[in-house]
Design a protein around this motif. Structure first.
Motif, PDB file in Angstrom:
ATOM      1  N   SER A 118      46.993  55.149  63.329  1.00  0.00           N
ATOM      2  CA  SER A 118      46.230  53.976  63.759  1.00  0.00           C
ATOM      3  C   SER A 118      44.997  54.345  64.601  1.00  0.00           C
ATOM      4  O   SER A 118      44.282  53.467  65.069  1.00  0.00           O
ATOM      5  CB  SER A 118      47.136  53.019  64.542  1.00  0.00           C
ATOM      6  OG  SER A 118      47.598  53.650  65.711  1.00  0.00           O
ATOM      7  N   LEU A 121      41.711  53.044  63.063  1.00  0.00           N
ATOM      8  CA  LEU A 121      41.765  51.578  63.060  1.00  0.00           C
ATOM      9  C   LEU A 121      41.423  51.040  64.450  1.00  0.00           C
ATOM     10  O   LEU A 121      40.564  50.171  64.592  1.00  0.00           O
ATOM     11  CB  LEU A 121      43.172  51.098  62.661  1.00  0.00           C
ATOM     12  CG  LEU A 121      43.612  51.389  61.222  1.00  0.00           C
ATOM     13  CD1 LEU A 121      45.091  51.050  61.043  1.00  0.00           C
ATOM     14  CD2 LEU A 121      42.768  50.582  60.235  1.00  0.00           C
ATOM     15  N   HIS A 122      42.084  51.584  65.476  1.00  0.00           N
ATOM     16  CA  HIS A 122      41.839  51.106  66.838  1.00  0.00           C
ATOM     17  C   HIS A 122      40.408  51.404  67.278  1.00  0.00           C
ATOM     18  O   HIS A 122      39.780  50.586  67.954  1.00  0.00           O
ATOM     19  CB  HIS A 122      42.852  51.721  67.803  1.00  0.00           C
ATOM     20  CG  HIS A 122      44.206  51.088  67.720  1.00  0.00           C
ATOM     21  ND1 HIS A 122      44.412  49.744  67.935  1.00  0.00           N
ATOM     22  CD2 HIS A 122      45.428  51.600  67.415  1.00  0.00           C
ATOM     23  CE1 HIS A 122      45.701  49.461  67.792  1.00  0.00           C
ATOM     24  NE2 HIS A 122      46.348  50.577  67.463  1.00  0.00           N
ATOM     25  N   LEU A 160      50.565  48.084  57.832  1.00  0.00           N
ATOM     26  CA  LEU A 160      49.459  48.185  58.792  1.00  0.00           C
ATOM     27  C   LEU A 160      49.752  47.334  60.023  1.00  0.00           C
ATOM     28  O   LEU A 160      49.499  47.749  61.155  1.00  0.00           O
ATOM     29  CB  LEU A 160      48.145  47.749  58.138  1.00  0.00           C
ATOM     30  CG  LEU A 160      47.504  48.787  57.207  1.00  0.00           C
ATOM     31  CD1 LEU A 160      46.491  48.137  56.280  1.00  0.00           C
ATOM     32  CD2 LEU A 160      46.824  49.890  58.028  1.00  0.00           C
ATOM     33  N   ALA A 163      52.068  49.189  62.107  1.00  0.00           N
ATOM     34  CA  ALA A 163      51.457  50.371  62.734  1.00  0.00           C
ATOM     35  C   ALA A 163      50.608  50.009  63.949  1.00  0.00           C
ATOM     36  O   ALA A 163      50.562  50.755  64.922  1.00  0.00           O
ATOM     37  CB  ALA A 163      50.616  51.127  61.709  1.00  0.00           C
ATOM     38  N   VAL A 164      49.913  48.872  63.879  1.00  0.00           N
ATOM     39  CA  VAL A 164      49.033  48.496  65.005  1.00  0.00           C
ATOM     40  C   VAL A 164      49.696  47.447  65.896  1.00  0.00           C
ATOM     41  O   VAL A 164      49.081  46.947  66.817  1.00  0.00           O
ATOM     42  CB  VAL A 164      47.669  47.960  64.511  1.00  0.00           C
ATOM     43  CG1 VAL A 164      46.938  49.031  63.720  1.00  0.00           C
ATOM     44  CG2 VAL A 164      47.837  46.687  63.693  1.00  0.00           C
TER      45      VAL A 164
END
Lengths: 413, 413
Positions: A118, A121-122, A160, A163-164
Motif C-alpha cells: 500500500s 497508494l498512500h 485493495l 490493504a488500505v
C-alpha cells in the motif's frame, strides 16, 4: 474524511460517454474530501474481443500469453478515466497491478492475491490524487502479469480496501442493489438495504450475479463493508454487512435465489454398500466437475439409486464418466435430466425462526410444484424442481415469505 | 548459428491471418538454428483507435496516461504472435518493455532509450525460445511506462540489436527494400541491394518512409547492419551497411528522393545587414518550426529578399510569425507559396565523382524545369521546383543518372 474504494464494472465504463459520467461522479465525491481509490474493469466487450482474437489462433492459448493479452483491457479503461478526471481538474493517476504492486501467485488466468503493497497508494492519496487501479490483474514474484479470472475486478477492489483499511468498498454496477429475488421474475422484488455476507454468498452462488462469489468471501473474511450501488442512478444501494448483529430485527428470509444452470444425473441400481458415493463421485471430482446437490435413495434389496447435480456445461463430460464406470460400479444404467432448476430461500434469520422449511414446502405444494431433491444448510434451503415451474415457484415463495414490495416484510436494517 | 533481431510493423501483424503468416516465417527461420528476437508494432489501426478514444476525452491528454493507453497495442500483438508460434511447436515468450527491461528517460510519448538490460533476453534465448518484444515502449527509472513516439518500433529493434550485439537487424515491412526512387513515380525504379547509412538518412529525410529516421541514426551510430525486407514475399531486401567501403564500386548516385511536403516563405525587401537571417529565423525556431532550405539573394541598394522553406503543416504558423515581425524587420512585405516540391539526388559516390551537379542541372533544364532554390551537402544535392513538375523532374533525373532498371547502372554491392 474517509478512505473509500470504488469499483466500476465493464458496463459502467463501456463507452467514452459512460467514462465521462463516472468521472463526474468521482469528481463530485472527491470534492467532498474523501480519499478515493477507483478500480476499473475493461470496457464492456473488450475482454471478449481479446479472447476472441486468441481463440482464432488457438483453442488452448498459453495462459501466460492470454494474461498478457487480456490485461490490456483494464489498462485502456483506467488511462481513459484518468484523462477524463484530469480534464475536470481532478488530479488522478492510473496504476497497473504491477505498479501498485498487487502481488499474486503464478497461476495465470486464475491467480490469487497474496499481498498488496500500500506504500504507493498512500503516497499518491496523500498527494491529493484519485488513484485508479486496473482491476482483474496482478503481478507474480517473477514480474509476470497475472489475472484473477472472470469477475476478478470485484476481488481486486475488496482486496485493495482490505490493504488500505478503507471505510467502505463500493461496487458500482448496472443494478442499484441486491434484490429479494430477480425483478425480471417477480414484479414485487425489493431492493435490500442490507444483507449479511453469508446470505450474499448463498445468493451469489445461486446465480444472483451482482457480485463475484470470491470477492464476497474475501470481504467477509477481512470484514470489509461492501456496498452495491448503481453507476447510472443515485441511491443508497445495498450494504453487505460484516456482522449480522448489525441488522436490527433481521428478517427471517433475505431473498429467493434460483439457478437454471443445473443438470441431474442418476446412477440406477448400484449396490447399496458403504463407499459407493465415493466410487461414483471420485472420478467426477478428478475431472474437476463440481457436484452440487446429492441424493441417495433408501436401498431396496441391496440396490439403490444415486442422484447428483452438476453445472449444465459439465453434463456431457459427467455422462461420459458415468458411462465409462457403469460396469465396474455394478450399476444397471444411468439417466440424466437437464430440464431442472434449483430454487433456494436464503436468510440468517432462519437460524432462530422455526418453520421455514414447512412454509417453503407448503407454498410449493399449494401451486403444485413437485420437489425432486432437497438440500439444506444453516441459512439456506434449496430444492430441485422441474425447470418449467421455476418462475411459478419463485413467485410463490417470494409471496409466502412476505417479501413482496407492498407487504409488511420490512428489510431495512 | 547467428543472433538476429527482426521487426514486424503494424501492417505485417494487422490481422490474425497476417500474424499467422509472420509466425510461419519465424518458425521456418528458427528451425534453421538462428536465435531470434522479434520486435512487433501494434496491429495496424490499433494505435490510431486508442489515440482516437483519448481525443474524444481531451485535446491534450496527459502524456503519462496516453503512454499507458497506447502501449497496450504492442502488448496485444506480441501475445497473439507468441500464441501463434506456440501453436507451431515453437517455444516463444513475449516481453513488455518493462520486462526486458528497456530503460528510457521520462519524456512520455517521445522517450529516448538510455539502456537495455540483456540479461533476460539472453536467458530466454539460451532456453531455446523465440523472444518477442513489444516495440515502441520502455520503462523509466520510476517504473512508469513510456513510449518512443511514432516509428519507435524501428528504434526498439535497432537498440535491441545493439544491446545483444546481433549479427543483423531485419526490418520487415510492406515494401521489399529501398528503391532508387518511388516506384509509383518511376516505372523503372530499382530495388537497391545495399545503401549506406548516410544515404539512407538522406533518403528517409526526403520522405522515403521505409525506415524511421531515428532508427537509421541509431543503427549508424552503433554500426548495426540493418536489412529492409518484405513481410509478404521472399527476397534479399536492401542491406543498410555500416561502412561505404563495403560497397565495391559504389555507384555515383544511390537514388532520387523527393518531398511534396514543403512550403516556401519570402520576406521581401529586408535590410541587407549582418544578422538579418537570425532576426527572421529566430522567432521561427522558437516556435519549434523546422526550416529546411534557405536562400538569401544578393542585395540591391541595401535591400535583399530572404527565402526559406518549412513543412506545409507549419506554413500558417510561420506566416503569422512573419506578419507579426514585418515592421520591426523593416521589410516591405512577405509572400508564401505552398505549390513547391523538393527533389534530391543522393549518393556517397558524388564525393569522388565530379560533375554530379552539372548532370543534374542539365537534365532538369532539358525538360524545362526551373530551379527556384538549391541546397547541397556532401552526399546530396536538392532543388526546389514547382510542384507540378515533380514527376517530370524525378523521371528525368532517374534516367540521367543511369538508375533505370534496363540500364547499366548496377547497384549491386
Amino acid at each position: 474524511m474517509a478512505l473509500i474504494v470504488q469499483k466500476f464494472g465493464g458496463t459502467s465504463v463501456g463507452s467514452i460517454e459512460r467514462i465521462e459520467a463516472v468521472a463526474d461522479r468521482i469528481a463530485k465525491h472527491h470534492a467532498s474530501g474523501d480519499q478515493l481509490i477507483v478500480v476499473v474493469s475493461a470496457m464492456s466487450g473488450e475482454t471478449n474481443r481479446l479472447i476472441g482474437l486468441a481463440s482464432e489462433i488457438s483453442d488452448e492459448p498459453c495462459p501466460r500469453e492470454l494474461d498478457m493479452l487480456v490485461s490490456t483491457g483494464e489498462q485502456v479503461s483506467m488511462a481513459l478515466l484518468a484523462m477524463s478526471l484530469q480534464k475536470r481538474g481532478v488530479d488522478a493517476i492510473s496504476l497497473k497491478g504491477s505498479q501498485v504492486a498487487i502481488k499474486t501467485d503464478s497461476f495465470h488466468s486464475k491467480a490469487r492475491i497474496k499481498d498488496i503493497d500500500s506504500t504507493r497508494l498512500h503516497a499518491e492519496l496523500s498527494a491529493g490524487k484519485v488513484v485508479i487501479v486496473a482491476g482483474f490483474q496482478g503481478v507474480d514474484d517473477q514480474g509476470e502479469t497475472t489475472t484473477l479470472g472472470r469477475g476478478g475486478s470485484d476481488t481486486s477492489a475488496v482486496a485493495l480496501a482490505a490493504a488500505v483499511n478503507a471505510a467502505e468498498c463500493q461496487i458500482y454496477t448496472d443494478v442499484d442493489g441486491v434484490y429479494t429475488t430477480d425483478p425480471r421474475v417477480v414484479d414485487g422484488a425489493k431492493r435490500l438495504d442490507s444483507i449479511t455476507f453469508e446470505e450474499m454468498l448463498e445468493m451469489a452462488s445461486m446465480g444472483s450475479k451482482v457480485l463475484h462469489l470470491r470477492s464476497v468471501e474475501f470481504a467477509g473474511k477481512y470484514g470489509i463493508p461492501v456496498r452495491v450501488l448503481s453507476s447510472f442512478k443515485d441511491g443508497p444501494g445495498t450494504l453487505i454487512s460484516v456482522d449480522e448483529d448489525n441488522l436490527m430485527e433481521a428478517p427471517t428470509i433475505a431473498g429467493i435465489a434460483f439457478n437454471r444452470d443445473e443438470a441431474k444425473l442418476t446412477m440406477v441400481g448400484v449396490p447399496d454398500t458403504p463407499g459407493i458415493a465415493y466410487q461414483i463421485l471420485g472420478p467426477i471430482g478428478e475431472a474437476n466437475i463440481e457436484v452440487d446437490v446429492i441424493l441417495q435413495n433408501v436401498g431396496d434389496e441391496g440396490k439403490t439409486d444415486f442422484t447428483f447435480t452438476v453445472s449444465r456445461n459439465d453434463l456431457s463430460r459427467a455422462e461420459a464418466i458415468l458411462e465409462t464406470h457403469i460396469s465396474e460400479l455394478g450399476a444397471m444404467e444411468w439417466r440424466s435430466d437437464s430440464k431442472i432448476a434449483k430454487v433456494s430461500v436464503v436468510g440468517v434469520g432462519m437460524r432462530s425462526h422455526a418453520g421455514v422449511a414447512a412454509t417453503m414446502f407448503r407454498a410449493l405444494s399449494e401451486v403444485g410444484v413437485n420437489m425432486q431433491m432437497i438440500s439444506t444448510s444453516e441459512i439456506k434451503i434449496s430444492v430441485i424442481i422441474e425447470e418449467k415451474f421455476l418462475e411459478l415457484a419463485v413467485r410463490a415463495l417470494h409471496s409466502a415469505f412476505g417479501l413482496d414490495a407492498d407487504e409488511a416484510g420490512d428489510t431495512d436494517a
